[in-house]
Design an enzyme around this catalytic site. Structure first.
Site, short mmCIF file in Angstrom:
data_model
loop_
_atom_site.label_atom_id
_atom_site.label_comp_id
_atom_site.label_asym_id
_atom_site.label_seq_id
_atom_site.Cartn_x
_atom_site.Cartn_y
_atom_site.Cartn_z
N ASN A 172 0.91 -0.70 -0.01
CA ASN A 172 -0.14 -0.14 0.28
C ASN A 172 1.40 1.30 0.10
O ASN A 172 1.69 1.10 0.99
CB ASN A 172 -1.18 0.49 1.35
CG ASN A 172 -1.64 1.36 1.45
OD1 ASN A 172 -2.71 1.29 0.48
ND2 ASN A 172 -1.30 1.99 2.14
N GLU A 173 0.45 1.82 -0.88
CA GLU A 173 1.55 3.63 -0.62
C GLU A 173 2.22 3.58 -0.77
O GLU A 173 2.66 4.04 0.42
CB GLU A 173 0.58 4.39 0.04
CG GLU A 173 -0.86 4.75 -0.45
CD GLU A 173 -1.42 6.09 0.72
OE1 GLU A 173 -0.56 6.37 1.17
OE2 GLU A 173 -3.02 5.96 -0.30
N TYR A 244 -7.91 11.96 -2.94
CA TYR A 244 -8.87 12.79 -1.76
C TYR A 244 -8.44 14.21 -2.35
O TYR A 244 -7.74 14.89 -2.67
CB TYR A 244 -8.78 12.03 -0.35
CG TYR A 244 -8.39 10.94 0.01
CD1 TYR A 244 -9.23 10.38 0.39
CD2 TYR A 244 -7.24 10.04 -0.14
CE1 TYR A 244 -9.82 8.96 0.84
CE2 TYR A 244 -6.17 9.09 0.48
CZ TYR A 244 -8.36 8.31 0.83
OH TYR A 244 -8.39 7.29 1.10
N GLU A 292 -8.42 4.00 -3.38
CA GLU A 292 -9.01 4.83 -3.24
C GLU A 292 -9.12 5.90 -3.28
O GLU A 292 -8.43 6.41 -3.76
CB GLU A 292 -7.76 5.38 -1.77
CG GLU A 292 -7.76 3.95 -0.53
CD GLU A 292 -6.24 4.33 0.31
OE1 GLU A 292 -5.99 5.12 0.58
OE2 GLU A 292 -5.42 3.78 1.00
O1 AHR Z 1 -8.04 5.52 3.41
C1 AHR Z 1 -6.81 5.97 5.17
C2 AHR Z 1 -6.19 6.46 4.23
O2 AHR Z 1 -5.35 7.06 3.29
C3 AHR Z 1 -4.94 4.79 3.85
O3 AHR Z 1 -4.90 3.88 4.91
C4 AHR Z 1 -3.67 4.96 2.67
O4 AHR Z 1 -3.44 4.65 2.03
C5 AHR Z 1 -4.04 6.59 2.30
O5 AHR Z 1 -2.98 7.52 2.70
#
Ligand code: AHR
Length: 496
Positions: A172-173, A244, A292
């Site tokens: 992840n990331e 986001y 995400e």
């Molecule tokens: O979704 C919240 C966080 O956002 C996750 O853990 C991470 O992958 C991202 O930075």
């Protein structure tokens, strides 16, 4: 009333909508698991401690796939802590969220919860602190039928049949310095390739998602994707995107235009994938997993200092964004962006599912309710399956901080298997209703049969436990001729 026009042709196809576009994400973070999907003793909990009220809302959303167990959490996670008798599972420090993880809810619980929710699991492995051996082991435990130490271990834990997890995330990331075991693109790309290779040797039917950038704003964006894929292009099936958006300054027109950034992000990542393919003379076309995405900013202040405050509790109230009406409008436009890129984006996970930047909120021991963003997600998941069409929209535009020309009317269209047509639209204008003229070509006799509108006079209106129905969609009478899109509204118009 302002005017806009949309032309749709049945044969003007973007691509088939993969149902996994309406996926979600459950991380061991805050109250997503503990107090969210799992709360033994809750009045609606079943014999396994799964909250029935939450399951009902998840089923309403029709979520076909759920990514788990992280997120940043996964980069320090030991999967074997989460299997076997609960009383024997260790509690561990989760460094990502400064939380104590009791491992009361683990892999088996997740698989059984998914079955009850009607969703397929998408399982992330730890490539932060772990490597090739653990990657092999977890696939063997989950997916090998039996007759080996790890598959027999699963059977001894009560799961005679393999879990059959088809979709796996390789970490992840890993581009983020905040990640436990953060790596350079070359380091990660090599590891993803080697881990992915053995995972497919254990189970050739699985699909793998490599980590792309954790945001298009990362300084390494673009170079990261290229270098990672130069190492693992032949092994993986998808590359991930995360994004986001927020509106910290209260600039509603600028905020509602952020879906244009999402669109550019998707197209840039697809271009990098294709350039790596060209460089390798590969005929393989890599697909995208936008695993995400959401609005996330309401809770940022509250969570900013967690590494300093180190609460080390379990089920902490973290990232509990309370979404307002304008967030639902941007989420609608983000969903339409995914649909318009359905030829390339095959998986997408709204982050997350319950309590943590989520469409569903709960109180411990109390109610569960739908946040504002629940509604566009539900509509897209319910009516957005089929074939995405290329919607030609002519609309007046406005200028904002990031863009000179933002169409007031944002639209996407999906042709269902049954020949019905659904048109999704956001009217981004703060003040003007729009009359949308529709020109439907080559569909035969289609008439509008339903028009659902989500609108509130206050862009900051929210749903809460005390007022869970403040922002809710309503059905308005269908009319022949132009469709009225109220100022600041999310619309679903169904033709049959
Ligand atoms: O979704 C919240 C966080 O956002 C996750 O853990 C991470 O992958 C991202 O930075």
């Amino acid at each position: 009333m302002e005017k806009a026009k949309i032309i749709l042709d049945k044969d003007y196809v973007v691509g088939k909508v993969d149902p996994r576009l309406f996926g979600s994400f459950v991380e061991h973070l805050g109250r997503c698991v503990y107090g969210g999907i799992y709360e033994p003793g809750h009045p609606t909990a079943d014999e396994e401690g799964f909250r029935g009220d939450v399951l009902a809302l998840v089923k309403e959303l029709g979520v076909p796939v759920v990514r788990y167990p992280g997120g940043n959490f996964v980069s320090g996670f030991r999967w074997e802590d989460s299997v076997g008798p609960v009383a024997e599972r260790p509690a561990r420090l989760d460094l990502a969220w400064c939380t104590t993880e009791p491992n009361a809810f683990g892999m088996g619980e997740f698989i059984r919860w998914c079955r009850k929710a009607g969703a397929a699991p998408m399982y992330s492995i730890n490539l932060g602190t772990r490597g090739v051996q653990e990657a092999q082991d977890v696939v063997e435990y989950a997916n090998h039928p039996g007759g080996t130490r790890l598959s027999d271990l699963r059977q001894s834990h009560g799961a005679k049949e393999p879990y059959g997890i088809k979709l796996w995330c390789l970490g992840n990331e890993m581009d983020g310095p905040w990640q436990t075991g953060h790596k350079t693109a070359r380091e990660y790309g090599r590891l993803a390739n080697e881990a992915g290779k053995v995972m497919k040797w254990v189970d050739p039917s699985i699909e793998l998602v490599a980590c792309g950038s954790s945001s298009s704003e990362m300084p390494t964006f673009g170079a990261w994707e290229r270098e990672v894929l130069e190492e693992c292009y032949d092994t993986v099936d998808y590359i991930s995107l995360h994004r986001y958006y927020g509106n910290p300054t209260g600039d509603t027109p600028g905020f509602l235009a952020r879906s244009m950034d999402m669109d550019a992000f998707i197209k840039s990542v697809a271009a990098v994938c294709d350039s790596v393919a060209a460089q390798r003379h590969s005929k393989k076309k890599l697909m995208l997993s936008f695993d995400e995405w959401n609005v996330w900013y309401h809770s940022n202040g509250q969570d900013a200092d967690i590494k300093k405050t180190q609460p080390w509790g379990t089920g902490l109230p973290l990232l509990q964004d309370v979404y307002n009406f304008e967030d639902a409008l941007l989420v609608g436009s983000m969903l339409m962006t995914l649909l318009r890129n359905a030829d390339r984006v095959k998986i997408a996970c709204m982050a997350q599912l319950v309590n943590v930047i989520a469409p569903i909120m709960t109180e411990n021991g109390g109610a569960a309710w739908a946040q504002t963003i629940f509604w566009p997600f539900l509509h897209a998941s319910r009516f957005g399956r089929g074939t995405a069409l290329n919607a030609l929209v002519t609309s007046p535009t406005y200028a904002c901080a990031d863009y000179d020309e933002v169409p007031y009317v944002d639209a996407a269209a999906v042709l269902g298997e049954d020949g019905s047509l659904t048109l999704f639209c956001v009217n981004r204008s703060l003040t003007e209703d729009f009359a949308l003229e529709t020109e439907l070509r080559a569909f035969g006799a289609l008439r509008p049969v339903e028009h659902i509108v989500l609108h509130h006079d206050d862009v900051k209106a929210v749903n809460t436990a005390a007022a869970p129905h403040e922002v809710e969609p309503r059905t308005v009478p269908v009319t022949e001729g132009p469709i009225r899109l109220p100022a600041l509204s999310w619309n679903v118009v169904r033709f049959a």
